[in-house]
Motif scaffolding. Structure first.
Motif, short mmCIF file in Angstrom:
data_model
loop_
_atom_site.label_atom_id
_atom_site.label_comp_id
_atom_site.label_asym_id
_atom_site.label_seq_id
_atom_site.Cartn_x
_atom_site.Cartn_y
_atom_site.Cartn_z
N GLY A 154 0.77 -1.14 0.12
CA GLY A 154 -0.03 0.10 0.00
C GLY A 154 0.83 1.34 0.00
N VAL A 155 0.51 1.94 -0.77
CA VAL A 155 1.17 3.51 -0.75
C VAL A 155 0.26 4.45 -0.03
CG1 VAL A 155 2.10 5.60 -2.14
CG2 VAL A 155 1.88 3.28 -2.83
N VAL A 156 0.62 4.89 1.15
CA VAL A 156 0.16 5.80 2.30
C VAL A 156 0.80 7.13 2.42
CG1 VAL A 156 -0.42 5.79 4.79
CG2 VAL A 156 -0.07 3.38 3.55
N ARG A 157 -0.36 8.04 2.25
CA ARG A 157 0.19 9.43 2.14
C ARG A 157 0.58 9.89 3.49
NH1 ARG A 157 -3.86 12.49 -1.29
NH2 ARG A 157 -5.28 11.99 0.55
N ARG A 158 1.48 10.43 3.80
CA ARG A 158 1.76 10.66 5.19
C ARG A 158 1.08 11.99 5.92
NH1 ARG A 158 7.00 9.54 7.55
NH2 ARG A 158 8.21 8.37 6.38
N GLU A 159 0.62 12.95 4.99
CA GLU A 159 -0.18 14.06 5.76
C GLU A 159 -1.60 13.67 6.25
OE1 GLU A 159 -2.78 16.35 2.10
OE2 GLU A 159 -0.35 16.34 2.04
N ASP A 160 -2.05 12.72 5.71
CA ASP A 160 -3.35 12.16 6.30
C ASP A 160 -3.44 10.72 6.72
OD1 ASP A 160 -3.60 11.30 3.72
OD2 ASP A 160 -5.31 12.61 3.24
N ASP A 161 -2.43 10.12 6.38
CA ASP A 161 -2.38 8.69 6.72
C ASP A 161 -3.35 7.81 5.93
OD1 ASP A 161 -0.61 6.55 7.93
OD2 ASP A 161 -2.00 6.22 9.45
N GLU A 162 -3.55 8.26 4.77
CA GLU A 162 -4.53 7.64 3.81
C GLU A 162 -4.00 6.70 2.85
OE1 GLU A 162 -8.00 8.68 0.49
OE2 GLU A 162 -7.08 10.39 1.57
N LEU A 163 -4.39 5.58 2.74
CA LEU A 163 -3.83 4.73 1.55
C LEU A 163 -4.35 5.26 0.29
CD1 LEU A 163 -3.20 1.00 1.87
CD2 LEU A 163 -4.48 1.65 -0.22
#
Length: 190
Positions: free
Chosen positions: A78-87
């Motif tokens: 999974g690629v998880v965006r750091r700013e909102d922890d969204e996959l």
């Protein structure tokens, strides 16, 4: 001599950049994965025959990932965006050749996360980790002609175009040629 061949396991892989991190998928990611794979633009280019139907996110994150790991063929991430922890994306490795230390990486990014360079950043980070930390000699991307977004990802991630494999793949609309792109250890030393 037992006659058994030891199956190599794909390395446990977690990579991070300032904007995202890539980690193994688990059952809690199933809904997000289902949404990513259900997107019409994503479906258009997925290397799965239309007859296979909709990808089951839970199966993708659990038994399909485990099967790929157990076979030594690759893994699902999974690629998880750091700013909102969204996959916001999925990455998977496949067609791993342990003797040649070669693997192929594929990816799909959620519509709301496209256009920000996350796919190229994730592919680049995973490819570099495989080459520098896990002893791979070559990482490939295969892109259907016409998929200009994926071609841009390959270019931005530092991959080199090598040529066209005629009638080598398939997407939802049928058989396609595939462009072959690669990143090798020597590319990182330039």
């Amino acid at each position: 001599m037992s006659g058994h061949i030891a199956v190599r396991r794909f390395p446990v892989l977690t990579v991070s950049t300032p904007r995202m991190h890539v980690r193994r998928l688990d059952a809690a990611d199933a809904d997000a994965v289902s949404e990513i794979f259900a997107d019409k633009q994503t479906e258009r280019w997925l290397p799965f025959a239309r007859e296979a139907g909709q990808i089951d996110g839970l199966a993708w994150c659990t038994e399909m990932a485990q099967e790929r790991r157990d076979s030594g063929g690759g893994d699902h991430y999974g690629v998880v965006r750091r700013e909102d922890d969204e996959l916001v994306g999925c990455l998977w490795t496949k067609r791993t050749d342990w003797a040649g230390r070669v693997t192929e990486v594929s990816y799909a990014i959620a519509p709301q996360a496209r256009g920000f360079g996350l796919a190229a950043e994730a592919v680049d980070a995973v490819a570099i980790a495989l080459l520098l930390e896990h002893g791979f000699q070559r990482v490939e991307l295969r892109v259907a002609p016409g998929n200009t977004a994926s071609r841009r990802v390959a270019e931005k991630a530092g991959f080199t175009y090598e040529g066209l494999l005629r009638n080598a793949g398939y997407v939802h609309s049928g058989r396609v040629d595939l462009e072959v792109w690669s990143l090798v250890l020597a590319d990182l030393r330039q």
